[in-house]
Design a protein around this motif. Sequence first.
Motif, short mmCIF file in Angstrom:
data_model
loop_
_atom_site.label_atom_id
_atom_site.label_comp_id
_atom_site.label_asym_id
_atom_site.label_seq_id
_atom_site.Cartn_x
_atom_site.Cartn_y
_atom_site.Cartn_z
N LEU A 98 0.86 -1.18 0.00
CA LEU A 98 0.00 0.00 0.00
C LEU A 98 0.90 1.23 0.00
O LEU A 98 1.66 1.46 0.93
N MET A 100 -0.03 4.73 -1.06
CA MET A 100 -0.62 6.02 -0.70
C MET A 100 -1.35 5.91 0.64
O MET A 100 -1.81 4.83 1.02
N ASP A 106 -4.67 5.20 -3.25
CA ASP A 106 -3.82 4.04 -3.52
C ASP A 106 -4.29 3.31 -4.78
O ASP A 106 -3.47 2.93 -5.62
N SER A 110 -2.51 2.96 -8.80
CA SER A 110 -2.37 1.75 -9.60
C SER A 110 -2.93 1.90 -11.00
O SER A 110 -2.51 1.20 -11.92
N GLY A 157 -5.92 -3.04 -5.44
CA GLY A 157 -4.84 -2.41 -6.20
C GLY A 157 -4.29 -3.32 -7.27
O GLY A 157 -3.96 -2.88 -8.38
#
Length: 239
Positions: A98, A100, A106, A110, A157
Motif C-alpha cells: 500500500l 498512498m 492508492d 495503480s 490495487g
Amino acid sequence: MTPADPLPRAESAPQQTITLSGIAVDAEDSSGTSRRILHPVSLVIDQQRTAVIGANGSGKSTFLRVIAGLLSPAAGELSFSPQTPRTGFIFSNPQAQLIMPVVGEDIDFSLRRLIRSPRERAQRVAEILASVDLADRVDSSIYDLSSGERQKVALAGVLATQPGLVLADEPTTLLDLRNAAEFQRRLLTLSAPLIYATHDLDFASAADRVIVFDSGRIIADGEPRAAVAAYRERALSED
C-alpha cells in the motif's frame, strides 16, 4: 472454508502457460558465502489455481518471486505463453504494497498507467472498491482499516492493473478466520490464473494443483489430495 465447499468459478482469462527450465536461485549469507536456496526447478504450470506449500524457508516465496520477476535466478530460463502477462503480486502483509495513505488514492495510483483521465480513474476506483465491499472506504486512511480491509485494498490495487496472472504469498497469514475465509474465496474465484503459497492446507486443497517444497526442492507435485498427504507425511515424520 473446507475442501468440500463448492467454489464458483469465474470466467477464466486467456490461459497462461508458465515454463520453468532449470530455474535455480542463490543467496549470500551474512558472511558473504553463497548458498543455493532454490535447486533447479523444471516444470510447466497451466492450471487456473495452483497452490504452493512447504515449511518456512522451504523455497515457496523464492519460487513465487522468480515467476513474478521480483527475483532473478542464478540459472535457468522462465517463459510464458502466449505472452508475458501483466502480473499482480499480493504479499502476506498488505503494508508492503500500500503506497498512498488514503484508500482511493492508492487504487488511483495503480490505475495511472492504464487510465489518463482523472475522472475516468475516479469512476474506476469506485467500481473496484465496490467489488471488494469497500465502497464506503474511498476517503479513509489506510491506517484506520482493519487487517482484513487492508488486504482487500491490496487486492483491489492488484485488480486495478487488470493482471493476466496473480501471485499471492501467504495472503491470509495476518487475517482472522472469518476474514481469511472471505479473502480465500475472493482469490479462488479470480478470472486470472492464480498461484499462491500458503500454510493453510484446506486453502491449498481448493487448488487444481499443489506443489510441495522442502529445502529448496520440489518433493511432490500433482492433484491436491495426494500432494497434501505427501507434505503431511514428510512434515510429521521429521524429528
